[in-house]
Motif scaffolding. Structure first.
Motif, PDB file in Angstrom:
ATOM      1  N   LEU A 267      33.106 -12.167  -0.253  1.00 55.92           N
ATOM      2  CA  LEU A 267      32.136 -12.927  -1.043  1.00 55.92           C
ATOM      3  C   LEU A 267      32.824 -13.695  -2.163  1.00 55.92           C
ATOM      4  O   LEU A 267      32.468 -14.840  -2.463  1.00 55.92           O
ATOM      5  N   GLY A 268      33.819 -13.068  -2.794  1.00 54.68           N
ATOM      6  CA  GLY A 268      34.545 -13.768  -3.844  1.00 54.68           C
ATOM      7  C   GLY A 268      35.303 -14.977  -3.327  1.00 54.68           C
ATOM      8  O   GLY A 268      35.291 -16.045  -3.960  1.00 54.68           O
ATOM      9  N   VAL A 269      35.964 -14.826  -2.170  1.00 52.64           N
ATOM     10  CA  VAL A 269      36.690 -15.962  -1.588  1.00 52.64           C
ATOM     11  C   VAL A 269      35.716 -17.059  -1.173  1.00 52.64           C
ATOM     12  O   VAL A 269      35.971 -18.257  -1.375  1.00 52.64           O
ATOM     13  N   ARG A 270      34.589 -16.663  -0.597  1.00 49.50           N
ATOM     14  CA  ARG A 270      33.596 -17.664  -0.180  1.00 49.50           C
ATOM     15  C   ARG A 270      33.063 -18.445  -1.376  1.00 49.50           C
ATOM     16  O   ARG A 270      32.988 -19.682  -1.345  1.00 49.50           O
ATOM     17  N   ASN A 271      32.655 -17.733  -2.431  1.00 51.10           N
ATOM     18  CA  ASN A 271      32.122 -18.422  -3.602  1.00 51.10           C
ATOM     19  C   ASN A 271      33.191 -19.269  -4.280  1.00 51.10           C
ATOM     20  O   ASN A 271      32.911 -20.352  -4.812  1.00 51.10           O
ATOM     21  N   PHE A 272      34.431 -18.773  -4.260  1.00 55.24           N
ATOM     22  CA  PHE A 272      35.517 -19.541  -4.861  1.00 55.24           C
ATOM     23  C   PHE A 272      35.761 -20.840  -4.097  1.00 55.24           C
ATOM     24  O   PHE A 272      35.904 -21.912  -4.691  1.00 55.24           O
ATOM     25  N   ARG A 412      25.863 -13.043  10.162  1.00 59.00           N
ATOM     26  CA  ARG A 412      27.177 -13.346   9.603  1.00 59.00           C
ATOM     27  C   ARG A 412      27.201 -13.429   8.090  1.00 59.00           C
ATOM     28  O   ARG A 412      28.280 -13.637   7.517  1.00 59.00           O
ATOM     29  N   ARG A 413      26.064 -13.264   7.429  1.00 60.74           N
ATOM     30  CA  ARG A 413      26.083 -13.283   5.973  1.00 60.74           C
ATOM     31  C   ARG A 413      26.774 -12.027   5.458  1.00 60.74           C
ATOM     32  O   ARG A 413      26.413 -10.899   5.815  1.00 60.74           O
ATOM     33  N   ALA A 414      27.760 -12.214   4.602  1.00 59.60           N
ATOM     34  CA  ALA A 414      28.524 -11.075   4.085  1.00 59.60           C
ATOM     35  C   ALA A 414      27.656 -10.165   3.221  1.00 59.60           C
ATOM     36  O   ALA A 414      27.890  -8.945   3.165  1.00 59.60           O
ATOM     37  N   LEU A 416      24.541  -9.325   3.756  1.00 53.83           N
ATOM     38  CA  LEU A 416      23.814  -8.414   4.635  1.00 53.83           C
ATOM     39  C   LEU A 416      24.747  -7.369   5.235  1.00 53.83           C
ATOM     40  O   LEU A 416      24.372  -6.193   5.368  1.00 53.83           O
ATOM     41  N   ARG A 417      25.949  -7.803   5.613  1.00 49.92           N
ATOM     42  CA  ARG A 417      26.899  -6.831   6.157  1.00 49.92           C
ATOM     43  C   ARG A 417      27.276  -5.796   5.099  1.00 49.92           C
ATOM     44  O   ARG A 417      27.405  -4.603   5.408  1.00 49.92           O
ATOM     45  N   ARG A 418      27.431  -6.240   3.869  1.00 51.87           N
ATOM     46  CA  ARG A 418      27.746  -5.292   2.803  1.00 51.87           C
ATOM     47  C   ARG A 418      26.604  -4.296   2.598  1.00 51.87           C
ATOM     48  O   ARG A 418      26.833  -3.092   2.419  1.00 51.87           O
ATOM     49  N   GLN A 419      25.371  -4.783   2.617  1.00 56.41           N
ATOM     50  CA  GLN A 419      24.235  -3.884   2.426  1.00 56.41           C
ATOM     51  C   GLN A 419      24.098  -2.914   3.588  1.00 56.41           C
ATOM     52  O   GLN A 419      23.709  -1.754   3.387  1.00 56.41           O
ATOM     53  N   LYS A 420      24.418  -3.328   4.794  1.00 54.21           N
ATOM     54  CA  LYS A 420      24.372  -2.413   5.932  1.00 54.21           C
ATOM     55  C   LYS A 420      25.433  -1.327   5.796  1.00 54.21           C
ATOM     56  O   LYS A 420      25.201  -0.169   6.196  1.00 54.21           O
ATOM     57  N   TRP A 421      26.597  -1.680   5.257  1.00 52.95           N
ATOM     58  CA  TRP A 421      27.595  -0.644   4.975  1.00 52.95           C
ATOM     59  C   TRP A 421      27.066   0.321   3.907  1.00 52.95           C
ATOM     60  O   TRP A 421      27.324   1.527   3.972  1.00 52.95           O
ATOM     61  N   GLN A 422      26.339  -0.204   2.931  1.00 52.54           N
ATOM     62  CA  GLN A 422      25.765   0.661   1.901  1.00 52.54           C
ATOM     63  C   GLN A 422      24.744   1.621   2.519  1.00 52.54           C
ATOM     64  O   GLN A 422      24.681   2.803   2.148  1.00 52.54           O
ATOM     65  N   ILE A 423      23.941   1.126   3.451  1.00 51.72           N
ATOM     66  CA  ILE A 423      22.981   1.997   4.135  1.00 51.72           C
ATOM     67  C   ILE A 423      23.716   3.062   4.947  1.00 51.72           C
ATOM     68  O   ILE A 423      23.317   4.241   4.970  1.00 51.72           O
ATOM     69  N   LYS A 424      24.799   2.650   5.619  1.00 51.06           N
ATOM     70  CA  LYS A 424      25.581   3.619   6.390  1.00 51.06           C
ATOM     71  C   LYS A 424      26.154   4.700   5.473  1.00 51.06           C
ATOM     72  O   LYS A 424      26.196   5.883   5.842  1.00 51.06           O
ATOM     73  N   GLN A 598      26.142 -24.438   5.655  1.00 55.38           N
ATOM     74  CA  GLN A 598      27.175 -23.557   6.202  1.00 55.38           C
ATOM     75  C   GLN A 598      27.301 -22.283   5.362  1.00 55.38           C
ATOM     76  O   GLN A 598      27.519 -21.190   5.899  1.00 55.38           O
ATOM     77  N   LEU A 599      27.147 -22.422   4.059  1.00 54.03           N
ATOM     78  CA  LEU A 599      27.229 -21.247   3.195  1.00 54.03           C
ATOM     79  C   LEU A 599      26.083 -20.291   3.477  1.00 54.03           C
ATOM     80  O   LEU A 599      26.288 -19.071   3.571  1.00 54.03           O
ATOM     81  N   GLU A 600      24.866 -20.816   3.586  1.00 54.95           N
ATOM     82  CA  GLU A 600      23.714 -19.956   3.844  1.00 54.95           C
ATOM     83  C   GLU A 600      23.768 -19.348   5.236  1.00 54.95           C
ATOM     84  O   GLU A 600      23.215 -18.272   5.467  1.00 54.95           O
ATOM     85  N   LYS A 601      24.432 -20.009   6.185  1.00 56.13           N
ATOM     86  CA  LYS A 601      24.596 -19.447   7.521  1.00 56.13           C
ATOM     87  C   LYS A 601      25.682 -18.376   7.566  1.00 56.13           C
ATOM     88  O   LYS A 601      25.798 -17.650   8.551  1.00 56.13           O
ATOM     89  N   GLY A 602      26.492 -18.285   6.525  1.00 57.09           N
ATOM     90  CA  GLY A 602      27.599 -17.334   6.528  1.00 57.09           C
ATOM     91  C   GLY A 602      28.834 -17.841   7.224  1.00 57.09           C
ATOM     92  O   GLY A 602      29.724 -17.051   7.561  1.00 57.09           O
ATOM     93  N   THR A 603      28.926 -19.162   7.453  1.00 59.48           N
ATOM     94  CA  THR A 603      30.058 -19.743   8.183  1.00 59.48           C
ATOM     95  C   THR A 603      30.863 -20.689   7.306  1.00 59.48           C
ATOM     96  O   THR A 603      31.563 -21.554   7.833  1.00 59.48           O
ATOM     97  N   LEU A 604      30.771 -20.550   5.981  1.00 59.45           N
ATOM     98  CA  LEU A 604      31.472 -21.492   5.109  1.00 59.45           C
ATOM     99  C   LEU A 604      32.985 -21.359   5.240  1.00 59.45           C
ATOM    100  O   LEU A 604      33.703 -22.364   5.251  1.00 59.45           O
TER     101      LEU A 604
END
Length: 728
Positions: A267-272, A412-414, A416-424, A598-604
């Motif tokens: 997420l940091g690299v994407r926002n950067f 592909r949104r990071a 959502l993937r992060r939150q799924k890891w939190q749920i796990k 592209q950012l909102e799709k998670g493909t930036l």
């Protein structure tokens, strides 16, 4: 009587000591002098610099010396730039990623909240944490070696000859040496291999004749296996062998923490990268805005010259109010050109569009935005050159397919993937805490072999008890023990609280995931709608720009034929300047709108041809691995307990999409930078979920030279953006 006198003497000494302590406690402390007190106060209030210790002394120059040598920034008072650093967006992105130890932000987080700044070392810091990292969790299963030695000298009088071995005056030399190796297995079983050696030399008359001293040594092999609470590889990998209710930190939890850190880093690299691209196009617009303002200023200057010439000759059309009106218009555009070159320093940020992205604001001039881009790319803040973008914004219309775009964003949104890891993680904690609702029932076992002798090691003598080690190896003295141990808290209050706490945390994370998915759909809808709106505005402003140019030409012709007023000419020039600025602003907004989709799709990152990869290891690490493989030979067979490891991951998250539309992992290649590596990817206009409709670019007027030289109103040495009158 002797005992009574002794007791009285002891009581008297105790009374004296207590009185002395009380008297000492009541004595007031000496008063410190006024000068000494001032000295200590001044030392306590001093602000000092720390003594820095360089981690790598081989570095030739500290960074602060390089930063301290930065030249003065460009401004209206300094000479104009004669050198330009022309960069494409790809080159700018490569510079930013390769020069970024810290993922920079424009909000000043690194100064205000340095602990909140993200760096390329963050994933490694989380994984190497000795308390919560993977290696720290694995260390709970490491074997432990313990050894201690003690030596005693006993000289005592006893009231009972039984305790003295037949004597009331016992003199003894006693030594103990204990050594053990213990380990906890993945199943929760605790193993221990121990050795105890004792030396005893005493004057007890009951000793064996000739054995004034003797050695006793024995070996223990112990095991403790949990049958209910704490049993099984699944629990121990989730919680760890030393877990408590609510304190779950096993290998699986540590691995999930590493995945969370990787998601945060992504997420940091994407926002950067998004900030870098935003600033790149901000600088492009700043140059185009300066072009429009300089062109309008030059047109206003030409009009003023003509009116001023009529004014000096006293001819019709050269009235004083018209000359002043033309002069005011010139200085208005002069001011706008100065602001477009230097810029007004506002907040240096942009308005956020939802949770990410960002919309174009166009604040700041060339100098301000150029310094902003230098800050992000890691270049010197000032080096006598001006960065100049060489790429043009996208002019072809893109139509994004909603179904495929929505599917990509939800997968592909990071975030959502992060939150799924939190749920796990919460699911693993809940499963582990439920184990504490069982009683602790352990089966224990111990096997012991003893040895006894006059000496510890063989010394050439004979006899059954000549030395302890030889007697040990005969195996004549063997012992064993087996048992069950049951422990449980009545009521299980802490365990039930831990389970309920985990259930509530899991419910919270699931609710957050649901809202995040709704927010992703909302942001994607806004981004696609914004892209459509931005392109429509580009077409509108292109037509507006063409109409404004035609109006200027027509009004100018009519004015020269005395068929139009000066107001019409000046108004047409203003309209053309505003139309030019609006057109380039719309172009940049459309470019950023496509980027935000592209950012909102998670493909930036894929859109910018960036993917994350671990940097190359030192060459010696590969040599050591080859040597270790040669020693091991064939790989060890996998145990059934290892095959039954908790299911945590569904596989690698794809960072690239193949031309066929299927997910594909990036090919391995040499990594230039430890942060990112660029690989071939599809062009932006052919990115997944988008389709070019209009291949022909929009027509636009040829780009004018950046920072054009304005015509001097006379032969005098007036500066381009000076405040002197341009009329001799």
């Amino acid at each position: 009587m002797r005992g009574a006198h002794t007791l009285l003497a002891c009581l008297g000494m105790t009374t004296l000591l207590v009185c002395g302590c009380l008297r000492h406690a009541k004595t007031p402390a000496p008063v410190v002098g006024e000068s000494d007190n001032t000295h200590y106060q001044s030392l306590a209030k001093q602000i000092e610099f720390p003594q820095e210790q360089l981690e790598f002394p081989e570095q030739p120059t500290p960074h602060d010396l390089l930063i301290a040598a930065t030249p003065s920034p460009m401004s209206l008072e300094t000479p104009e730039a004669t050198e330009y650093l022309e960069l494409t967006l790809e080159e700018t992105m490569r510079l930013a990623l390769s020069n970024s130890q810290v993922l920079r932000e424009l909000g000043g987080t690194v100064l205000r909240v340095p602990d909140g700044s993200r760096t390329k070392n963050d994933p490694s810091i989380i994984e190497s944490d000795p308390r919560f990292g993977i290696e720290g969790a694995l260390s709970q299963f490491d074997a432990n070696f313990t050894s201690n030695f003690s030596l005693e000298k006993n000289d005592r009088a006893l009231n009972n000859v039984f305790f003295g071995g037949g004597t009331r005056i016992l003199k003894q030399d006693f030594a103990t040496w204990q050594t053990q190796v213990s380990k906890t297995a993945a199943t929760g079983t605790q193993y221990a291999f121990k050795n105890y050696t004792q030396y005893d030399a005493n004057n007890a008359p009951g000793n064996i004749p000739g054995f004034g001293s003797a050695f006793t040594t024995w070996y223990d092999l112990e095991a403790r296996h949990p049958l209910l609470q704490g049993s099984g590889t699944r629990f121990n990998r989730l919680a760890g062998p030393n877990a408590q209710p609510g304190a779950i930190n096993g290998v699986v939890i540590a691995r999930i923490n590493s995945d969370l850190a990787l998601a945060d880093f992504e997420l940091g690299v994407r926002n950067f990268s998004s900030d870098v691209e935003n600033t790149y196009w901000d600088l492009y617009f700043a140059y185009r805005d300066l072009d429009a303002k300089v062109s309008a200023r030059n047109a206003a200057l030409d009009t003023w010259r003509r009116i001023h010439a009529l004014y000096e000759r006293g001819r019709r059309g050269g009235e004083a109010e018209k000359e002043a009106q033309a002069r005011e218009q010139y200085f208005r555009f002069e001011e706008e050109a100065q602001n477009s070159l230097h810029g007004k320093l506002v907040d240096g940020t942009r308005t956020n569009n939802g949770s990410t992205g960002g919309t174009f604001r166009g604040t700041g001039g060339v100098y301000v935005v150029e310094r902003r881009l230098r800050l992000l790319t890691g270049l010197p803040i000032s080096d006598g050159r001006l960065i100049r973008p060489t790429e043009e914004p996208l002019k072809a219309k893109l139509v994004f397919d909603w179904e495929s775009s929505l599917a990509e964003s939800l997968s592909r949104r990071a975030e959502l993937r992060r939150q799924k890891w939190q749920i796990k993680k919460r699911e693993a904690e809940l499963e582990a805490n439920r184990n504490f609702l069982q009683p602790s029932l352990d089966v224990t076992g111990r096997y012991r072999v003893r040895g006894f002798g006059k000496d510890l090691f063989p010394n050439g003598g004979a006899g059954q008890f000549n030395n302890a080690n030889s007697n040990l190896y005969t195996g004549n003295f063997q012992e064993w023990q087996a048992g069950l141990e049951l422990t449980f808290p009545i009521g299980y209050r802490q365990a039930y609280s831990a389970v309920r706490h985990s259930e509530l945390q899991l419910a919270r994370e699931q609710a957050v995931l649901y809202e995040q998915e709704r927010a992703v759909v909302y942001d994607l809808s806004n981004a696609i709608s914004e892209a459509e709106r931005a392109y429509a505005i580009v077409e509108t402003n292109m037509n507006r720009r063409m109409a404004a140019a035609e109006q200027v030409a027509a009004v100018q012709t009519a004015f020269e034929a005395d068929n139009a007023t000066l107001d019409s000419v000046l108004d047409a020039q203003r309209r053309l300047s505003d139309a030019d600025v609006a057109y380039y602003r719309a172009l940049v907004e459309y470019q950023l709108a496509v980027k935000n989709v592209q950012l909102e799709k998670g493909t930036l990152l894929e859109y910018n041809e960036i993917y994350l990869s671990e940097g190359a290891w030192p060459s010696k690490a590969y040599d050591d691995a080859e040597a270790l493989d040669a020693i091991r030979g064939e790989p060890l067979p996998t145990l059934d307990s290892e095959r039954q490891a908790p299911w945590v991951s569904r596989g690698m998250s794809p960072q690239l999409v193949s031309p066929s539309g299927e997910f594909a992992a990036p090919a391995e290649s040499d990594v230039d930078s430890p942060v990112t590596e660029e690989v071939p990817a599809e062009p932006a206009s052919e990115s997944p979920g988008s389709m070019p409709v209009d291949e022909e670019p929009l027509e636009s007027q040829p780009d004018e030279n950046l920072l054009p030289e304005a015509e001097a109103p006379s032969e005098s040495d007036n500066s381009e953006f000076g405040t002197e009158s341009p009329v001799e």
